[in-house]
Design a protein around this motif. Structure first.
Motif, PDB file in Angstrom:
ATOM      1  N   THR A 190       0.907  -1.493   0.511  1.00 37.48           N
ATOM      2  CA  THR A 190       0.231  -0.002   0.005  1.00 37.48           C
ATOM      3  C   THR A 190       0.839   1.293  -0.506  1.00 37.48           C
ATOM      4  O   THR A 190       1.308   1.473   0.878  1.00 37.48           O
ATOM      5  CB  THR A 190      -0.517  -0.125   1.561  1.00 37.48           C
ATOM      6  OG1 THR A 190      -1.439  -1.079   1.406  1.00 37.48           O
ATOM      7  CG2 THR A 190      -1.522   0.784   1.069  1.00 37.48           C
ATOM      8  N   LYS A 191       0.745   2.070  -0.878  1.00 36.07           N
ATOM      9  CA  LYS A 191       1.718   3.082  -0.993  1.00 36.07           C
ATOM     10  C   LYS A 191       0.495   5.063  -0.667  1.00 36.07           C
ATOM     11  O   LYS A 191       1.825   5.528  -0.464  1.00 36.07           O
ATOM     12  CB  LYS A 191       2.065   4.017  -2.439  1.00 36.07           C
ATOM     13  CG  LYS A 191       2.413   2.272  -3.588  1.00 36.07           C
ATOM     14  CD  LYS A 191       2.687   2.850  -4.686  1.00 36.07           C
ATOM     15  CE  LYS A 191       3.936   1.303  -4.900  1.00 36.07           C
ATOM     16  NZ  LYS A 191       4.084   1.819  -6.923  1.00 36.07           N
ATOM     17  N   PHE A 192      -0.829   4.380  -0.247  1.00 32.45           N
ATOM     18  CA  PHE A 192      -1.004   6.180   0.182  1.00 32.45           C
ATOM     19  C   PHE A 192      -1.822   5.249   1.486  1.00 32.45           C
ATOM     20  O   PHE A 192      -2.449   4.780   1.164  1.00 32.45           O
ATOM     21  CB  PHE A 192      -1.862   6.530  -1.175  1.00 32.45           C
ATOM     22  CG  PHE A 192      -3.048   7.346  -0.485  1.00 32.45           C
ATOM     23  CD1 PHE A 192      -1.912   8.847  -0.294  1.00 32.45           C
ATOM     24  CD2 PHE A 192      -3.687   8.063  -0.844  1.00 32.45           C
ATOM     25  CE1 PHE A 192      -2.414  10.014  -0.093  1.00 32.45           C
ATOM     26  CE2 PHE A 192      -4.302   8.338  -0.358  1.00 32.45           C
ATOM     27  CZ  PHE A 192      -4.112  10.018   0.234  1.00 32.45           C
ATOM     28  N   GLY A 193      -1.477   6.444   2.225  1.00 37.94           N
ATOM     29  CA  GLY A 193      -2.559   5.871   3.483  1.00 37.94           C
ATOM     30  C   GLY A 193      -3.010   7.385   4.185  1.00 37.94           C
ATOM     31  O   GLY A 193      -2.610   8.612   4.084  1.00 37.94           O
ATOM     32  N   ILE A 194      -4.325   7.885   5.012  1.00 38.71           N
ATOM     33  CA  ILE A 194      -4.213   8.643   5.488  1.00 38.71           C
ATOM     34  C   ILE A 194      -4.515   8.203   7.281  1.00 38.71           C
ATOM     35  O   ILE A 194      -5.039   7.328   7.399  1.00 38.71           O
ATOM     36  CB  ILE A 194      -5.460   9.300   5.552  1.00 38.71           C
ATOM     37  CG1 ILE A 194      -5.081   9.795   3.824  1.00 38.71           C
ATOM     38  CG2 ILE A 194      -6.046  10.524   5.907  1.00 38.71           C
ATOM     39  CD1 ILE A 194      -6.800  10.645   2.995  1.00 38.71           C
ATOM     40  N   THR A 195      -3.349   8.938   7.989  1.00 39.02           N
ATOM     41  CA  THR A 195      -4.158   8.769   9.665  1.00 39.02           C
ATOM     42  C   THR A 195      -4.619   9.680  10.640  1.00 39.02           C
ATOM     43  O   THR A 195      -3.762  10.438  10.518  1.00 39.02           O
ATOM     44  CB  THR A 195      -2.586   8.036   9.960  1.00 39.02           C
ATOM     45  OG1 THR A 195      -2.774   7.038  11.598  1.00 39.02           O
ATOM     46  CG2 THR A 195      -1.727   8.830   9.863  1.00 39.02           C
TER      47      THR A 195
END
Length: 266
Positions: A190-195
């Motif tokens: 997974t290359k994109f994340g929002i945390t």
């Protein structure tokens, strides 16, 4: 102009044993529990604004519809056979009697009690459902509503009807299947994340395999557009919304909107 509470031309097959619950302040009508009065036609369905099917409509403990000029009127196909018929490719069975519900104005949930005690094919240990759909053949926008209770052959349901919908009752209608988990080494990251976390694990979100986007939070939810399918002027294939009229997540498949329901994933 008077309200049309039952459109007899909508589907003439269902102009039988018509009854309903309603609120109309001008005529001082406040019917909060009701069933068909045709005793010879196997009375089996009672509708109410609260989970009580015994107390009279005028009892002070009963709630009313929250809006004036609200009507929920139902008629059935008058099929009296007590034999169950198969539904779908699983072990599910439904009764042959079905109803058309026509709802005007308010969106309050209602309570239904279905007396299924005469259907010997329905066992006390069965899981009972109310099946609702947009068509009399139960092929469009089909949903299964679990009974809140099933005691002595009487199944109770709580449901918010839209303007027009067909419904019937059956058993074992939600048979699910799953596939075994994939084995081997993941072939992507997974290359994109929002945390929402203040601290991140090393190499996050790449440590999550086979994802496109990762969302993380301990106290927040993911909210998609809340509207109705009718409000989307130009839908795009693959579009997702939460339909506030049908109370379900819907996917536009390129031709029509469909509620997302659990089923076999083959």
């Amino acid at each position: 102009m008077p309200e049309i509470t039952w459109n007899s031309s909508l589907n003439t097959t269902f102009n039988n044993n018509i009854f309903g619950i309603a609120r109309d302040d001008m005529s001082v009508l406040n019917q909060r529990v009701s069933s068909s009065i045709n005793n010879e036609n196997n009375i089996m369905l009672t509708a109410a604004t609260s989970n009580d099917f015994i107390l009279p409509s005028a009892n002070v403990g009963r709630t009313s519809f929250s809006k004036d000029k609200t009507f929920l009127v139902m008629g059935d196909n008058n099929v009296q056979s007590l034999a169950l018929v198969n539904y779908g490719a699983t072990s599910g069975k439904i009764i042959q009697r079905s109803w058309l519900a026509q709802k005007t104005n308010d969106q309050d949930p209602v309570w239904l009690q279905a007396d299924l005690s005469k259907y010997t094919g329905i066992l006390s240990t069965d899981k009972v459902f109310m099946m609702v759909a947009d068509d009399a053949g139960f092929t469009q926008n089909v949903k299964m509503i679990s009974a809140t209770s099933f005691v002595n052959g009487k199944a109770v349901f709580n449901y918010t009807f839209p303007a027009n919908q067909y419904f019937t009752f059956g058993t074992n209608l939600q048979a699910y299947c799953t596939k075994d988990a994939a084995t081997g080494t993941p072939n992507s990251i997974t290359k994109f994340g929002i945390t929402g976390h203040t601290g991140l694990q090393a190499n996050w979100p790449a440590i999550i395999p086979n994802g496109f986007i990762a969302l993380e939070s301990t106290n927040k939810g993911f909210v998609i557009t809340r509207t109705t399918a009718a409000n989307i002027a130009v839908p795009v294939e693959g579009m997702l919304i939460f339909d506030t009229a049908d109370n379900c997540f819907k996917l536009y498949n390129g031709t029509s909107w469909k509620c997302i329901i659990r089923s076999c994933n083959e």
